[in-house]
Design a protein around this motif. Structure first.
Motif, short mmCIF file in Angstrom:
data_model
loop_
_atom_site.label_atom_id
_atom_site.label_comp_id
_atom_site.label_asym_id
_atom_site.label_seq_id
_atom_site.Cartn_x
_atom_site.Cartn_y
_atom_site.Cartn_z
N VAL A 162 0.87 -1.18 0.00
CA VAL A 162 0.00 0.00 0.00
C VAL A 162 0.90 1.22 0.00
CG1 VAL A 162 -1.82 1.24 1.22
CG2 VAL A 162 -1.76 -1.26 1.29
N GLY A 163 0.80 2.05 -1.02
CA GLY A 163 1.72 3.17 -1.17
C GLY A 163 1.88 4.02 0.07
N GLU A 164 0.78 4.28 0.77
CA GLU A 164 0.85 5.11 1.98
C GLU A 164 -0.36 4.87 2.86
OE1 GLU A 164 0.85 9.82 3.25
OE2 GLU A 164 1.19 9.28 1.16
N ILE A 165 -0.15 4.78 4.16
CA ILE A 165 -1.26 4.72 5.12
C ILE A 165 -1.57 6.15 5.50
CG2 ILE A 165 -2.00 3.95 7.40
CD1 ILE A 165 -0.24 1.49 7.07
N ARG A 166 -2.68 6.67 4.95
CA ARG A 166 -3.00 8.09 5.12
C ARG A 166 -4.10 8.36 6.13
NH1 ARG A 166 -3.35 9.88 -1.29
NH2 ARG A 166 -1.12 9.63 -1.77
N ASP A 167 -4.99 7.38 6.35
CA ASP A 167 -6.16 7.66 7.18
C ASP A 167 -6.49 6.46 8.06
OD1 ASP A 167 -7.58 5.77 5.52
OD2 ASP A 167 -7.81 7.38 4.04
N ASN A 168 -7.46 6.66 8.95
CA ASN A 168 -7.84 5.63 9.91
C ASN A 168 -8.32 4.35 9.22
OD1 ASN A 168 -7.39 7.83 11.47
ND2 ASN A 168 -9.39 7.89 12.47
N ILE A 178 2.13 -7.11 4.64
CA ILE A 178 1.78 -5.77 4.17
C ILE A 178 3.03 -4.88 4.19
CG2 ILE A 178 0.29 -3.77 4.50
CD1 ILE A 178 -1.26 -6.32 3.92
N PHE A 179 3.35 -4.27 3.03
CA PHE A 179 4.39 -3.25 2.95
C PHE A 179 3.69 -1.90 2.82
CE2 PHE A 179 7.83 -6.02 0.68
CZ PHE A 179 7.80 -6.89 1.76
N SER A 180 4.16 -0.88 3.54
CA SER A 180 3.56 0.44 3.37
C SER A 180 4.50 1.53 3.90
CB SER A 180 2.21 0.54 4.07
OG SER A 180 1.51 1.70 3.65
N THR A 181 4.08 2.80 3.73
CA THR A 181 4.86 3.93 4.21
C THR A 181 4.01 4.80 5.12
OG1 THR A 181 4.27 5.48 2.43
CG2 THR A 181 6.12 3.99 2.02
N LEU A 182 4.69 5.55 5.98
CA LEU A 182 4.06 6.51 6.89
C LEU A 182 4.89 7.79 6.88
CD1 LEU A 182 3.09 4.74 10.25
CD2 LEU A 182 1.54 5.97 8.74
N HIS A 183 4.25 8.92 7.15
CA HIS A 183 4.99 10.17 7.30
C HIS A 183 5.25 10.42 8.78
CE1 HIS A 183 5.12 11.74 3.21
NE2 HIS A 183 3.92 11.23 3.03
N THR A 184 6.39 9.95 9.29
CA THR A 184 6.81 10.24 10.65
C THR A 184 8.30 10.62 10.63
OG1 THR A 184 7.44 7.96 11.16
CG2 THR A 184 5.17 8.59 11.62
#
Length: 577
Positions: free
Chosen positions: A392-398, A414-420
Motif C-alpha cells: 500500500v503506497g501510503e497509510i494516510r487515514d484511519n 503488508i508493505f507500506s509507508t508513513l509520514h513520521t
C-alpha cells in the motif's frame, strides 16, 4: 607522443628531415612539445596535424568546421564540461555518441566523458579533432542559446496577437493553437534537461518580471532558467495540453500525467498545478518508468540493517513500514524490498499513487480517488485477489490503517509507508489513527526510518581537517556504538579522517553526485510487542531500543561520514540538527 608524431609527419611528407631536426632540437632546448612548436610556427596545416595525431592515437579524424550538430546531441555534454576538457559530442548513432577530442592524452578528459556515458547509459566513440573544429563546435552552444531567444521572440509576437483573438477561438480548438506554438519546443527542452541531469522535480513558478524554472537535483532545488513573464501562461497551457488538463480551469488545483520518450527511455511526468494570486504554478515529478530497483547495499543500507530488512520482508505475514518525509526515498526502498521477494509462486499486488517503477511479475494498481478508488477501497478489493504480499503506497487515514492491520492479521504480508520523523514515531502515529495497540503489537514486524543525504563526488574528493568541535561531536555520538559498526580501519581513539568534494566538471562544481540513505530500524521483538500492547510507555520503549543495539539515524549518518560517503553538514541537514 612527440617521437611517433614526428615519424608520421615525416612519413606523410608534411615536414622534411631538416625541419624535423630543428623541431627536435628546439623541443629539447625549450621543453615544449613537438605539437606545440608546430602550432606556434604554423609549419603544418591545422587539420593535417590533427589527422596525424589521430594516427598516433589510432583514432579516426573528423573535421567539424561548418558541420551541423543537433541540439540534443551537442548537449549530451554540457558547455562547461566541453570547455574544461576540450571535447564535444557531434553525432548519435544507435546509442553510440561520437565525441571529438582535442587531446586524447588528457586522461582526465577521457574519464569525465566515460563517467557521463555510464551515467546516461550510452557508448562513446572518440574522434580526433583540430582546435578549429573544437572552437567552431563550442560556438554552437551560443547559437542554440540564440535559437531559444528567437523562439521567445516569435512566441512574444504570436501570443500577444493571440491574446486578443483567443476569445474568438472555439474551446475545442484552443489546444490545437497551443500545440503549434513555438513554446512547445521550450517545454520539451525543459523536460529533457530534467532527465539528462537526473532531477526528481521541475518547478515552473511565476515571478514579478519572469517565469522561473527550478530543478530538484540530489534533493536540492536549483534555479536553472529564467523566462520572460509573458511566456509563463503559454508554458503552463502547453503542459496542460500534454497532461489532458482543463485549459480554462485556473481556479482550482489539477493533477495529470505526461508520458514522453526521452533518450530512448519511457519517462512519466506527474503534473500538479496550483492557482496563485494571478497565475498558476506547475510542479512536474519525474518518474523514469524503466528504472530498475537497486539493491539494499546500493541504497546505502549496511551490515545488520540489511540482515534485519532481508529477514523481516520474508515473513509469511505482518506489517513492514518505511517512514520519512516526502522525498526521503521511501518508495525506492519498498520497490527494492518487493524485488527481493518477487518470485514464482507468490502473488504480489500493489496500490500506488503514482506507479513509479514497473516490476515484472507484480500486479500494480494506480489509485484514483476522484472516482472512489482510494487506498482503503482498493485494499478491500485486493484482499479478494488472493494475495500473499500487498504493498500500500501510503497509510494516510484511519480506514486504511485499520484495513492494513486486519490484512496483516489474516495471513498477509503488508508493505507500506508513513509520514513520521523517526522509527519510534510510527507506533503512536498508528495508535492515533485508532489502531488498537494489542492488534498493532501482534502485526508489527519492523519499521525503517530514513533520509537521503548527498554523496561526495568521487572525482574531486579530498581529505579535510575539520574543526575540533566537529570531531568531538562525532565521537560523542558514536561512543556507545559497538565496534562492529565502525568502518574498517576506523578507531574513535585515534585521529579521524573526513572528506569533502572540491567541485569539478563532473559534479557541476557542487562537490556532490547522487544520494545515499541514512536510516534507523526498529525490529518487532517480543519485548517491543509487549510494550506496545501495554500502551507504549516511552521510557520502556527507549530501553528496548537501546537493547536492540541499532544505530540511530544520526549515528548511521556519521558512520557514512567516516566511510567517506558524505559530509557532516549533509547529515546535520537531513537530521534537522
Amino acid at each position: 607522443m612527440d617521437s611517433p608524431l614526428l615519424s608520421i609527419l615525416l612519413q606523410e611528407k608534411l615536414i622534411d628531415g631538416e625541419k624535423a631536426g630543428v623541431l627536435l632540437a628546439e623541443s629539447q632546448k625549450t621543453g615544449k612539445s613537438i605539437e606545440a612548436l608546430i602550432d606556434e610556427s604554423g609549419q603544418v596545416e591545422e587539420e593535417k596535424l590533427a589527422e596525424a595525431k589521430g594516427k598516433v592515437f589510432n583514432l579516426p579524424y573528423v573535421n567539424l568546421v561548418g558541420r551541423e550538430i543537433k541540439y540534443e546531441v551537442l548537449n549530451v555534454i554540457s558547455k562547461d564540461v566541453a570547455e574544461n576538457n576540450h571535447v564535444v559530442s557531434f553525432e548519435k548513432l544507435d546509442g553510440v555518441i561520437n565525441v571529438g577530442i582535442l587531446n586524447p592524452g588528457n586522461i582526465a578528459a577521457v574519464e569525465a566523458i566515460n563517467f557521463l556515458a555510464k551515467e546516461k547509459d550510452f557508448s562513446v566513440k572518440y574522434f580526433i579533432i583540430s582546435s578549429a573544429s573544437f572552437r567552431d563546435a563550442v560556438k554552437k552552444y551560443e547559437i542554440l542559446k540564440k535559437e531559444v531567444e528567437k523562439v521567445l521572440e516569435i512566441a512574444e509576437e504570436r501570443f500577444k496577437e493571440e491574446e486578443k483573438e483567443i476569445e474568438e477561438i472555439p474551446t475545442g480548438e484552443v489546444a490545437e493553437v497551443i500545440k503549434k506554438a513555438p513554446v512547445s519546443k521550450m517545454v520539451a527542452m525543459i523536460m529533457k534537461y530534467a532527465v539528462d541531469n537526473k532531477a526528481s522535480d521541475i518547478h515552473i513558478e511565476p515571478e514579478f518580471k519572469e517565469s522561473r524554472v527550478r530543478y530538484r537535483i540530489d534533493g536540492v532545488l536549483r534555479p536553472r532558467l529564467a523566462l520572460p513573464a509573458y511566456i509563463h501562461a503559454a508554458v503552463i497551457a502547453r503542459i496542460k495540453v500534454l497532461a489532458n488538463l482543463k485549459l480554462d480551469e485556473t481556479r482550482i488545483p489539477q493533477d495529470g500525467r505526461i508520458r514522453q520518450v526521452i533518450n530512448g527511455r519511457n519517462v512519466d511526468f506527474r503534473i500538479s498545478t496550483l492557482p496563485l494570486l494571478d497565475q498558476e504554478k506547475v510542479v512536474m515529478r519525474v518518474l523514469e518508468t524503466a528504472t530498475k530497483a537497486a539493491t539494499l547495499e546500493d541504497l546505502g543500507f549496511r551490515g545488520q540493517a540489511v540482515e534485519i530488512i532481508s529477514r523481516e520482508i520474508k515473513r509469511p505475514h505482518g506489517l513492514f513500514l518505511v517512514t520519512g518525509p516526502t522525498g526521503s526515498g521511501k518508495s525506492t526502498t519498498l520497490y527494492t524490498a518487493l524485488s527481493m521477494v518477487n518470485r514464482e509462486g507468490i502473488n504480489i499486488v500493489t496500490l500506488e499513487d503514482p506507479i513509479e517503477y514497473y516490476i515484472e511479475g507484480v500486479n500494480q494498481s494506480q489509485i484514483r480517488p476522484e472516482i472512489g478508488f482510494s487506498f482503503a477501497a482498493g485494499l478491500r478489493s485486493l484482499l479478494r485477489q488472493d494475495p500473499n504480499i500487498i504493498m500500500v503506497g501510503e497509510i494516510r487515514d484511519n480506514e486504511t490503517a485499520e484495513l492494513a492491520i486486519h490484512a496483516a492479521l489474516t495471513g498477509h504480508l503488508i508493505f507500506s509507508t508513513l509520514h513520521t520523523n523517526d522509527a519510534a514515531g510510527a507506533v503512536p502515529r498508528l495508535i492515533d489513527m485508532k489502531v488498537e495497540p494489542f492488534l498493532l503489537s501482534s502485526t508489527l514486524n519492523a519499521v525503517v526510518a530514513q533520509r537521503l543525504v548527498r554523496k561526495i563526488c568521487t572525482f574531486c574528493k579530498e581529505e579535510i581537517a575539520p574543526p575540533t568541535e566537529v570531531i568531538e561531536n562525532i565521537k560523542r555520538e558514536l561512543t556507545d556504538m559497538p565496534k562492529k559498526f565502525l568502518p574498517p580501519g576506523v578507531d574513535l581513539n585515534s585521529q579521524l579522517k573526513l572528506w569533502h568534494g572540491v567541485g569539478c566538471a563532473r559534479c557541476n562544481n557542487e562537490g556532490y553526485i547522487g544520494r545515499v540513505v541514512i536510516s534507523e530500524i526498529l525490529e518487532g521483538t517480543e519485548n517491543l510487542r509487549r510494550i506496545i500492547a501495554e500502551g507504549f510507555n516511552i521510557k520502556s520503549f527507549n530501553e528496548e531500543r537501546k537493547n536492540q543495539g541499532m544505530a540511530s539515524m544520526k549515528q548511521d549518518g556519521f558512520l557514512k561520514v567516516l566511510e567517506g560517503l558524505t559530509t557532516v553538514e549533509e547529515v546535520l541537514r537531513a537530521t534537522q540538527e
